[in-house]
Motif scaffolding. Structure first.
Motif, PDB file in Angstrom:
ATOM      1  N   THR A   1       0.587  -1.260   0.012  1.00  0.00           N
ATOM      2  CA  THR A   1      -0.163  -0.040  -0.129  1.00  0.00           C
ATOM      3  C   THR A   1       1.045   1.341  -0.083  1.00  0.00           C
ATOM      4  N   ASN A   2       0.361   2.432  -0.311  1.00  0.00           N
ATOM      5  CA  ASN A   2       1.014   3.731  -0.199  1.00  0.00           C
ATOM      6  C   ASN A   2       1.441   3.945   1.244  1.00  0.00           C
ATOM      7  N   ALA A   3       2.854   4.431   1.452  1.00  0.00           N
ATOM      8  CA  ALA A   3       3.016   4.677   2.828  1.00  0.00           C
ATOM      9  C   ALA A   3       3.210   5.999   2.969  1.00  0.00           C
ATOM     10  N   PHE A   4       2.847   6.798   1.945  1.00  0.00           N
ATOM     11  CA  PHE A   4       2.923   8.370   1.839  1.00  0.00           C
ATOM     12  C   PHE A   4       4.460   8.682   1.973  1.00  0.00           C
ATOM     13  N   LYS A   5       4.484  10.002   1.713  1.00  0.00           N
ATOM     14  CA  LYS A   5       6.077  10.568   1.640  1.00  0.00           C
ATOM     15  C   LYS A   5       6.741   9.843   0.530  1.00  0.00           C
ATOM     16  N   GLY A   6       6.059   9.389  -0.521  1.00  0.00           N
ATOM     17  CA  GLY A   6       6.653   8.971  -1.823  1.00  0.00           C
ATOM     18  C   GLY A   6       7.035   7.417  -1.576  1.00  0.00           C
ATOM     19  N   GLN A   7       6.644   6.749  -0.581  1.00  0.00           N
ATOM     20  CA  GLN A   7       6.979   5.331  -0.246  1.00  0.00           C
ATOM     21  C   GLN A   7       5.867   4.645  -0.346  1.00  0.00           C
ATOM     22  N   VAL A   8       6.264   3.229  -0.594  1.00  0.00           N
ATOM     23  CA  VAL A   8       5.154   2.002  -0.565  1.00  0.00           C
ATOM     24  C   VAL A   8       5.794   1.074   0.461  1.00  0.00           C
TER      25      VAL A   8
ATOM     26  N   SER B   1       3.663 -19.216   4.669  1.00  0.00           N
ATOM     27  CA  SER B   1       3.425 -19.785   5.971  1.00  0.00           C
ATOM     28  C   SER B   1       4.463 -21.135   5.850  1.00  0.00           C
ATOM     29  N   GLN B   2       4.719 -21.622   4.742  1.00  0.00           N
ATOM     30  CA  GLN B   2       5.638 -22.853   4.727  1.00  0.00           C
ATOM     31  C   GLN B   2       6.770 -22.642   5.320  1.00  0.00           C
ATOM     32  N   SER B   3       7.619 -21.359   4.804  1.00  0.00           N
ATOM     33  CA  SER B   3       9.065 -21.114   5.050  1.00  0.00           C
ATOM     34  C   SER B   3       9.222 -20.267   6.281  1.00  0.00           C
ATOM     35  N   ASN B   4       7.967 -19.876   6.873  1.00  0.00           N
ATOM     36  CA  ASN B   4       7.955 -19.127   7.967  1.00  0.00           C
ATOM     37  C   ASN B   4       8.529 -17.511   7.910  1.00  0.00           C
ATOM     38  N   LEU B   5       8.329 -17.228   6.286  1.00  0.00           N
ATOM     39  CA  LEU B   5       8.788 -15.989   5.689  1.00  0.00           C
ATOM     40  C   LEU B   5       7.772 -14.984   6.186  1.00  0.00           C
ATOM     41  N   ALA B   6       8.057 -13.897   7.035  1.00  0.00           N
ATOM     42  CA  ALA B   6       7.327 -12.494   7.047  1.00  0.00           C
ATOM     43  C   ALA B   6       8.129 -11.551   7.306  1.00  0.00           C
ATOM     44  N   GLU B   7       8.257 -10.761   6.377  1.00  0.00           N
ATOM     45  CA  GLU B   7       9.263  -9.431   6.011  1.00  0.00           C
ATOM     46  C   GLU B   7       8.471  -8.319   5.766  1.00  0.00           C
ATOM     47  N   LYS B   8       8.850  -7.072   6.245  1.00  0.00           N
ATOM     48  CA  LYS B   8       8.146  -5.775   5.887  1.00  0.00           C
ATOM     49  C   LYS B   8       9.397  -4.955   5.258  1.00  0.00           C
ATOM     50  N   SER B   9       8.865  -4.179   4.445  1.00  0.00           N
ATOM     51  CA  SER B   9       9.945  -3.064   3.898  1.00  0.00           C
ATOM     52  C   SER B   9       9.439  -1.986   3.368  1.00  0.00           C
ATOM     53  N   LEU B  10       9.926  -0.866   3.285  1.00  0.00           N
ATOM     54  CA  LEU B  10       9.626   0.543   2.640  1.00  0.00           C
ATOM     55  C   LEU B  10      10.536   0.725   1.543  1.00  0.00           C
ATOM     56  N   VAL B  11       9.758   1.015   0.401  1.00  0.00           N
ATOM     57  CA  VAL B  11      10.669   1.395  -0.766  1.00  0.00           C
ATOM     58  C   VAL B  11      10.110   2.620  -1.139  1.00  0.00           C
ATOM     59  N   ASN B  12      10.865   3.193  -2.220  1.00  0.00           N
ATOM     60  CA  ASN B  12      10.210   4.431  -3.055  1.00  0.00           C
ATOM     61  C   ASN B  12       9.475   4.064  -4.022  1.00  0.00           C
ATOM     62  N   ALA B  13       8.198   4.761  -3.919  1.00  0.00           N
ATOM     63  CA  ALA B  13       7.208   4.324  -4.832  1.00  0.00           C
ATOM     64  C   ALA B  13       7.615   4.244  -6.515  1.00  0.00           C
ATOM     65  N   ALA B  14       8.593   5.145  -6.525  1.00  0.00           N
ATOM     66  CA  ALA B  14       9.082   5.260  -8.121  1.00  0.00           C
ATOM     67  C   ALA B  14       9.738   3.920  -8.532  1.00  0.00           C
ATOM     68  N   GLU B  15      10.351   3.248  -7.620  1.00  0.00           N
ATOM     69  CA  GLU B  15      10.868   1.840  -7.855  1.00  0.00           C
ATOM     70  C   GLU B  15      10.152   0.492  -7.629  1.00  0.00           C
ATOM     71  N   TYR B  16       8.722   0.942  -7.266  1.00  0.00           N
ATOM     72  CA  TYR B  16       7.895  -0.334  -7.028  1.00  0.00           C
ATOM     73  C   TYR B  16       7.050  -0.721  -8.397  1.00  0.00           C
ATOM     74  N   THR B  17       7.389  -1.996  -8.791  1.00  0.00           N
ATOM     75  CA  THR B  17       6.330  -2.392  -9.873  1.00  0.00           C
ATOM     76  C   THR B  17       5.649  -3.932  -9.414  1.00  0.00           C
ATOM     77  N   ILE B  18       4.431  -3.987  -9.784  1.00  0.00           N
ATOM     78  CA  ILE B  18       3.374  -5.047  -9.303  1.00  0.00           C
ATOM     79  C   ILE B  18       4.454  -6.535  -9.947  1.00  0.00           C
ATOM     80  N   VAL B  19       4.547  -7.140  -8.877  1.00  0.00           N
ATOM     81  CA  VAL B  19       5.383  -8.430  -9.052  1.00  0.00           C
ATOM     82  C   VAL B  19       4.580  -9.602  -9.802  1.00  0.00           C
ATOM     83  N   ASP B  20       3.394 -10.095  -9.011  1.00  0.00           N
ATOM     84  CA  ASP B  20       2.414 -11.190  -9.235  1.00  0.00           C
ATOM     85  C   ASP B  20       1.329 -10.822  -8.808  1.00  0.00           C
ATOM     86  N   PRO B  21       0.269 -10.322  -9.649  1.00  0.00           N
ATOM     87  CA  PRO B  21      -0.783  -9.641  -9.091  1.00  0.00           C
ATOM     88  C   PRO B  21      -1.855 -11.012  -8.419  1.00  0.00           C
TER      89      PRO B  21
END
Length: 196
Positions: free
Chosen positions: A108-115, A122-142
């Protein structure tokens, strides 16, 4: 026991759930300023069904979302908790997992030009959060993607967690209730970063 759901993270959603966590009524007001109507909308919904606040559970979305909207919902949640009401809360990016979705991402939009991006598997216990510049973000797999709300431009093709909560209320709310979840408000940044 009936339950009230309030989500003021992005606009205003309020709803009433029955004892099995099925919707009796669900209102997505699309209100841009929830603070102007939240109290009367809650009052009208409870009054419409002639319910007693003392005999209800209360569910809130704890974010992420707009700072003001999140504080609005959390403020009401805290007042209810001080009055010994049963108050539960969960995060939008956890809604797919709570509904049984094993793998995906939430963005989602995180405001201040970030996403803001949350990935889980669940199978690999992955859970990660990140903030990236909105201009650098592209949808990977809708097909694996979720977002807070369809803003009509940035996250086209992604499912919304607002719709998921509406469609999978029994799974989500029963899990939140069973686990007695009470998540703290989740901001994209620390308060020092947000307000510098």
């Amino acid at each position: 026991m009936h339950s009230l759901y309030v989500d003021s993270t992005s606009g205003l959603v309020i709803g009433l759930l029955d004892e099995n966590f099925k919707w009796i009524e669900y209102q997505d007001t699309r209100e841009k300023k929830p603070s102007e109507v939240i109290h009367i909308e809650i009052y009208n919904l409870i009054n419409k069904y002639k319910l007693n606040l003392r005999e209800m559970n209360f569910f809130f979305s704890a974010g992420p979302g707009s700072y003001t909207g999140m504080r609005l919902g959390e403020g009401i949640a805290q007042v209810l908790a001080w009055d010994d009401k049963k108050v539960f809360s969960f995060l939008h990016f956890d809604a797919p997992r709570l509904a049984g979705v094993e793998k995906g991402y939430w963005v989602t939009n995180a405001f201040k030009g970030q996403v803001f991006i949350y990935n889980w598997d669940s199978q690999s216990n992955l859970a990660e959060k990140s903030l990236v510049n909105a201009a650098e973000y592209t949808i990977v797999d809708p097909a694996l993607g979720y977002t807070l709300a369809d803003d009509g431009k940035n996250f086209v093709g992604l499912k919304t967690t607002k719709d998921l909560i509406h469609q999978s209320s029994e799974k989500i709310f029963s899990k939140v209730f069973k686990d007695k979840m009470r998540e703290a408000p989740y901001y994209f940044r620390t308060l020092d970063e947000e307000f510098k």
